[in-house]
Design an enzyme around this catalytic site. Structure first.
Site, short mmCIF file in Angstrom:
data_model
loop_
_atom_site.label_atom_id
_atom_site.label_comp_id
_atom_site.label_asym_id
_atom_site.label_seq_id
_atom_site.Cartn_x
_atom_site.Cartn_y
_atom_site.Cartn_z
N HIS A 189 32.68 40.26 24.50
CA HIS A 189 32.10 38.94 24.82
C HIS A 189 32.18 38.06 23.59
O HIS A 189 31.18 37.57 23.08
CB HIS A 189 30.68 39.07 25.36
CG HIS A 189 30.63 39.66 26.74
ND1 HIS A 189 30.96 38.93 27.86
CD2 HIS A 189 30.37 40.91 27.18
CE1 HIS A 189 30.86 39.69 28.93
NE2 HIS A 189 30.51 40.91 28.54
N HIS A 210 35.53 46.28 27.26
CA HIS A 210 36.47 45.76 28.28
C HIS A 210 37.49 44.76 27.71
O HIS A 210 37.40 43.56 27.92
CB HIS A 210 35.78 45.25 29.54
CG HIS A 210 34.59 44.35 29.37
ND1 HIS A 210 34.61 43.21 28.62
CD2 HIS A 210 33.35 44.43 29.91
CE1 HIS A 210 33.43 42.63 28.70
NE2 HIS A 210 32.65 43.35 29.48
N ASN A 213 38.85 41.14 29.02
CA ASN A 213 37.77 40.43 29.72
C ASN A 213 36.69 40.05 28.71
O ASN A 213 36.26 40.87 27.91
CB ASN A 213 37.17 41.30 30.83
CG ASN A 213 38.19 41.65 31.90
OD1 ASN A 213 38.57 42.80 32.06
ND2 ASN A 213 38.66 40.65 32.62
N GLY A 243 41.70 46.93 39.40
CA GLY A 243 42.58 46.12 40.24
C GLY A 243 42.07 44.70 40.43
O GLY A 243 42.73 43.89 41.08
N HIS A 245 39.75 43.10 37.62
CA HIS A 245 39.55 42.52 36.29
C HIS A 245 40.84 42.33 35.51
O HIS A 245 40.90 41.48 34.62
CB HIS A 245 38.59 43.40 35.48
CG HIS A 245 37.16 43.26 35.87
ND1 HIS A 245 36.66 43.82 37.01
CD2 HIS A 245 36.13 42.61 35.29
CE1 HIS A 245 35.36 43.52 37.12
NE2 HIS A 245 35.03 42.79 36.09
N ASP A 268 32.32 49.67 34.27
CA ASP A 268 31.51 48.43 34.20
C ASP A 268 30.85 48.17 35.55
O ASP A 268 30.68 47.03 35.97
CB ASP A 268 32.36 47.23 33.76
CG ASP A 268 31.50 46.05 33.27
OD1 ASP A 268 30.28 46.24 33.09
OD2 ASP A 268 32.05 44.96 33.09
N GLY A 319 30.22 42.30 36.82
CA GLY A 319 30.59 43.71 36.71
C GLY A 319 31.44 44.12 37.90
O GLY A 319 31.65 43.36 38.83
ZN LIG Z 1 29.24 45.37 31.26
#
Ligand SMILES: [Zn+2]
Length: 395
Positions: A189, A210, A213, A243, A245, A268, A319
């Protein structure tokens, strides 16, 4: 002694076809290929046998979550994922008011005490509002060692991973403090440039939350956090291979760039995993699930409403609604070799947690944590510590 035999057994070195696994109570006693050394207890013909999945990033599932609700609901979320093959998991919290985060960390520490979860992952509150995804920007804070210490204390030694944005003022000191405390620092993030990310890695960050993302997109002259995290060999990278994200090309490129020992699959997952479409919560944020895709609910005046015009019609992807088993199946369908996927779903995340000597592979001496899957890699039976969680459906 229990002997499982006849299936395709995925070990760190190869796929034994057929292979067998002999158990000694909760542990794996021996693994071999070819005909079973004695009459098998369980016939695994037609099955793949993978190590039990290890999920470093999961917020909930089966209608319950770690981010809100009671301790029994948190147990329910853990049980949902265990039933789908995740024999080891962290409970991931999202950005929330500090007092609430402390209370939830203390509550979840009880689940870590009794072995329901392997520890906690704090996804926040030191995140960038510019890359907030489905996290609540109202409660994001500048990184602060005193706040980190409070959260670390609340978790009573069970805090395993903290996700933070390294470009925020004060981040370096928190990275150093967390690293000293034995907590894995994950970059996520974040709107960081490549240079800032490299400095964070030099300060102790070793993991990517992630990848792709919640980060600025890769650009060939400013590769950003994505480029730095992919490039550095001392960093493990999570991907959400559901499939939704990520495009499959992004999954394959990350797998190639990192190699099998540094890619990690995470779910996630939120409460909506395994549940019908509808309205759900992710921390303080309302989420709408339609067609299995979770997005922030963007009703008028809703705190989740995106001010980015590009997101206004659709809402940020929240998520996932996938289990780690779904991610495993998707990654294999995307072309990743089965042993590499087993490494990414089990062996490597176990190593990141420092428990690779206890679980994460089908090897003698490790816990008998395993998932028997059909030919489409749908879990048919799950064993944790030598006990079937659901009756084996084969044979
Ligand atoms: Zn998360």
């Amino acid at each position: 002694m229990v002997l499982l035999a006849g299936g395709r057994v995925v070990t760190p070195d190869s796929v034994l076809n057929p292979g067998w696994i002999r158990l000694a109570g909760p542990l794996i006693d021996a693994v071999g290929s070819g005909d079973a050394p004695e009459q098998p207890t369980v016939d695994l013909r037609g099955q793949w046998v993978l190590p039990g999945f290890v999920d470093l990033h999961v917020h909930g599932g089966g209608g319950a979550s770690f981010t809100d609700g009671t301790i029994d609901q948190a147990r329910q979320a853990a049980a949902f994922h265990r039933g789908h093959g995740t024999t080891t998991m962290l409970a991931s919290l999202v950005t929330a008011p500090l007092a609430e985060l402390e209370a939830r960390a203390a509550m979840l520490a009880e689940l870590a005490d009794d072995g329901t979860i392997a520890g906690l992952h704090l996804e926040g509150p030191f995140l960038s509002p510019a890359r907030r995804g489905a996290q609540d920007p109202r409660h994001m804070l500048a990184p602060d060692v005193a706040i980190f210490e409070r959260l670390h204390a609340a978790a009573r030694g069970h805090l395993r991973v903290i996700t933070l944005a390294p470009e925020l003022p004060g981040a370096t000191r928190v990275i150093e403090a967390a690293t000293r405390a034995g907590v894995t620092v994950a970059v996520g993030h974040t709107d960081a440039t490549a240079d800032v990310t490299l400095a964070a890695i030099d300060a102790g960050a070793t993991h990517a939350t992630h990848l792709f993302n919640g980060m600025r997109p890769f650009h060939h002259r400013e590769p950003g956090a994505v480029g730095a995290l992919l490039d550095r060999d001392d960093v493990t990278c999570e991907v959400i291979a559901d499939g939704v994200h990520l495009h499959d090309i992004a999954i394959r490129l990350a797998a190639r760039a990192k190699g099998p020992g540094r890619l990690i699959l995470v779910s996630d997952a939120m409460a909506a995993a395994g549940m019908p479409d509808g309205r759900y919560q992710l921390g303080s944020m309302r989420v709408t699930v339609a067609g299995g895709v979770a997005r922030l609910f963007e009703g008028p005046g809703d705190p989740g409403r995106a001010d980015d015009p590009g997101q206004a019609d659709t809402g940020a992807i929240a998520g996932s609604t996938a289990t780690l088993a779904d991610a495993v199946r998707h990654a294999i369908a995307a072309g990743l070799p089965v042993p590499d996927v087993a490494a990414a779903a089990s062996t490597t995340p176990a190593r990141v947690l420092g428990i690779g000597d206890r679980t994460g592979a089908l090897s003698p001496g490790l816990a008998a944590d395993l998932v028997a899957c059909d030919n489409e890699f749908r879990p048919r039976a799950v064993m944790r510590h030598g006990e079937w969680l659901a009756a084996p459906l084969m044979g």
